[in-house]
Motif scaffolding. Structure first.
Motif, short mmCIF file in Angstrom:
data_model
loop_
_atom_site.label_atom_id
_atom_site.label_comp_id
_atom_site.label_asym_id
_atom_site.label_seq_id
_atom_site.Cartn_x
_atom_site.Cartn_y
_atom_site.Cartn_z
N MET A 10 16.61 -17.18 40.83
CA MET A 10 16.33 -19.18 40.79
C MET A 10 15.20 -19.35 41.69
N ASN A 11 15.21 -18.82 42.72
CA ASN A 11 14.76 -19.58 43.97
C ASN A 11 13.00 -19.69 43.20
N MET A 12 12.34 -18.45 41.74
CA MET A 12 11.36 -18.07 41.80
C MET A 12 10.86 -19.25 40.53
N VAL A 13 12.73 -19.17 39.48
CA VAL A 13 11.93 -20.56 38.77
C VAL A 13 12.17 -21.80 39.19
N LEU A 14 12.43 -21.93 40.66
CA LEU A 14 11.69 -23.19 41.23
C LEU A 14 10.58 -23.53 41.75
N SER A 15 9.77 -22.47 42.02
CA SER A 15 8.74 -22.50 42.55
C SER A 15 7.80 -22.60 41.08
N LEU A 16 8.39 -21.83 40.19
CA LEU A 16 7.28 -21.54 39.07
C LEU A 16 7.47 -23.77 38.41
N ALA A 17 8.47 -24.55 38.19
CA ALA A 17 8.30 -25.58 38.22
C ALA A 17 7.14 -26.20 39.03
N VAL A 42 8.97 -20.60 28.98
CA VAL A 42 9.21 -20.03 29.94
C VAL A 42 9.02 -21.59 31.31
N PHE A 43 7.52 -21.46 30.97
CA PHE A 43 6.84 -22.74 32.04
C PHE A 43 7.56 -23.59 31.97
N GLU A 44 7.91 -24.59 30.13
CA GLU A 44 7.99 -25.51 30.55
C GLU A 44 10.01 -25.51 30.12
N THR A 76 12.64 -19.09 23.44
CA THR A 76 14.60 -19.00 23.34
C THR A 76 14.79 -19.31 24.94
N ASN A 77 15.98 -19.19 25.02
CA ASN A 77 16.92 -19.09 26.22
C ASN A 77 17.83 -18.53 26.46
N TRP A 78 18.51 -18.56 24.92
CA TRP A 78 19.96 -18.65 25.05
C TRP A 78 21.08 -17.85 26.32
N ALA A 79 22.24 -18.24 26.56
CA ALA A 79 22.83 -17.38 27.35
C ALA A 79 23.72 -17.07 26.74
N ALA A 80 24.16 -15.50 28.06
CA ALA A 80 25.04 -14.24 26.84
C ALA A 80 26.15 -15.19 26.52
N GLY A 81 26.68 -14.55 24.57
CA GLY A 81 27.13 -15.45 23.81
C GLY A 81 27.10 -16.40 23.11
N ALA A 116 21.88 -28.30 20.85
CA ALA A 116 21.93 -27.50 22.07
C ALA A 116 21.33 -28.36 23.77
N GLN A 117 22.10 -27.48 24.54
CA GLN A 117 21.94 -28.33 25.82
C GLN A 117 20.57 -27.33 27.47
N ILE A 118 20.48 -28.23 28.17
CA ILE A 118 19.67 -26.83 29.13
C ILE A 118 21.19 -26.86 30.47
N ASP A 119 21.67 -25.74 30.64
CA ASP A 119 22.54 -25.96 31.55
C ASP A 119 21.69 -25.60 33.15
N PRO A 120 22.35 -26.31 34.69
CA PRO A 120 21.81 -26.67 35.36
C PRO A 120 22.26 -25.51 36.66
N SER A 121 23.34 -24.77 35.79
CA SER A 121 23.58 -23.71 37.48
C SER A 121 22.68 -22.48 36.96
N SER A 122 21.91 -22.31 35.69
CA SER A 122 21.30 -20.76 34.82
C SER A 122 20.29 -21.34 34.41
N THR A 123 19.41 -22.23 34.36
CA THR A 123 18.08 -22.67 32.85
C THR A 123 18.67 -22.35 31.77
N LYS A 124 19.66 -21.70 31.77
CA LYS A 124 19.87 -21.18 30.11
C LYS A 124 20.35 -21.57 29.23
N TRP A 125 20.10 -22.05 28.02
CA TRP A 125 20.73 -22.81 27.19
C TRP A 125 22.56 -22.73 26.32
N LYS A 126 22.70 -23.77 25.93
CA LYS A 126 24.02 -23.15 25.40
C LYS A 126 23.70 -24.41 24.18
N SER A 127 25.01 -23.67 23.52
CA SER A 127 25.75 -25.07 22.00
C SER A 127 25.77 -25.50 22.45
#
Length: 311
Positions: free
Chosen positions: A1-8, A65-67, A107-112, A120-131
């Motif tokens: 998670m810290n890596m993702v925030l650092s990239l952003a 992934v950067f966007e 794509t960056n879909w969550a498991a399942g 589609a939405q971007i999930d604030p707890s995981s950076t993943k996408w959910k339908s």
């Protein structure tokens, strides 16, 4: 998670030093002329599409992934940690595509996922996408070509103010002297372009206009019978330059700033910004009359396309 925030954070800082600048309130995507507009007012997906279209773009496409990391970072700062719509949707043939109909190249879909729903939405707890169902109300991101935020040809954009500015170009009708104008004619010329003589509301805007005049001066000093005339330009102030007291600029805004080196006067006069190219310092000049020889270039000011679309 810290890596993702650092990239952003890294790419947000990287975008800030690019020559291309998105307006205040939007976020640059590095390497692209794309401005992301966070819209915190929750809406269903169809209404999100309409609003983004009104701004001249679409619900934002995530193509790397950067966007994805940049948009994830915005969820907390702009949406209070809420999920948000992204420009990914299920087409009539069952394939997931971008909101403009083009195929997904990232794509960056969550498991399942994706599961039920056509949006589609971007999930604030995981950076993943959910339908999800497209009737759900969520904040969203609009992606707009940055060129659409800029100004018409001949105008200069200031990202500090989100306004466009026009400095009257020099012409030489007699091949000797530069064409200059009185204040009244200058204001009418600005109005013909859907603008007014420039109002100034901050030190940053004041310096921007001084620099605009200074760096766009003629190469010769034969600007007029008075060779200092070329280094000033009319601004939209006719009055005594008192802050407050119902004094207005020509665009109808209140006077809430005055150049620090300028003092208010007792009578109403016409004002110009002097770049300091002729004298040793920048300041505002006042004139009891705008008739010759008190003639100058002029600076017009109007909304950028983003500001007018947002209003």
């Amino acid at each position: 998670m810290n890596m993702v925030l650092s990239l952003a954070l890294f790419f947000s800082l990287f975008s800030a030093i690019q020559a291309f600048a998105c307006p205040n309130g939007t976020i640059s995507i590095p390497g692209q002329h794309l401005c992301v507009v966070p819209v915190p007012q929750a809406a269903n997906y169809n209404n999100a599409i309409r609003e983004c279209d009104r701004l001249g773009g679409g619900v934002v496409k995530i193509e790397s992934v950067f966007e994805n990391a940049i948009l994830f970072g915005i969820l907390e700062s702009s949406f209070n940690g809420s999920a948000a719509y992204i420009g990914v949707e299920k087409s009539a043939n069952g394939k997931w595509v971008y909101s403009d109909g083009s195929p997904l190249n990232y794509t960056n879909w969550a498991a399942g996922q994706p599961s039920t729903g056509y949006c589609a939405q971007i999930d604030p707890s995981s950076t993943k996408w959910k339908s999800l169902d497209c009737s759900t109300s969520l904040p969203y991101f609009c992606g707009v070509d940055g060129n659409k935020f800029q100004c018409p040809d001949g105008w200069v954009y200031s990202p500090d103010t989100d306004f466009c500015y026009y400095l009257q170009n020099f012409t030489t009708p007699d091949s000797i002297h530069w064409q200059l104008y009185n204040w009244t004619t200058a204001e009418l010329n600005c109005q013909k372009m859907g603008s007014h003589l420039a109002s100034i509301h901050s030190k940053a805007e004041n310096n921007f206009i001084f620099n605009l005049i200074y760096y766009r001066g003629p190469t010769s000093s034969n600007a007029s019978p008075n060779n200092c005339d070329y280094s000033r330009a009319w601004i939209g102030l006719y009055g005594n330059a008192q802050i407050g007291n119902s004094n207005l600029w020509s665009d109808g805004t209140f006077i809430d700033f005055r150049d620090p080196s300028t003092s208010a006067i007792t009578s109403a006069q016409y004002w110009a910004a002097h770049s300091g190219a002729c004298l040793s310092y920048s300041h505002w000049d006042s004139f009891a009359s705008d008739a010759p020889p008190n003639a100058s270039r002029y600076v017009c000011k109007k909304d950028s396309l983003y500001r007018s679309g947002r209003a």
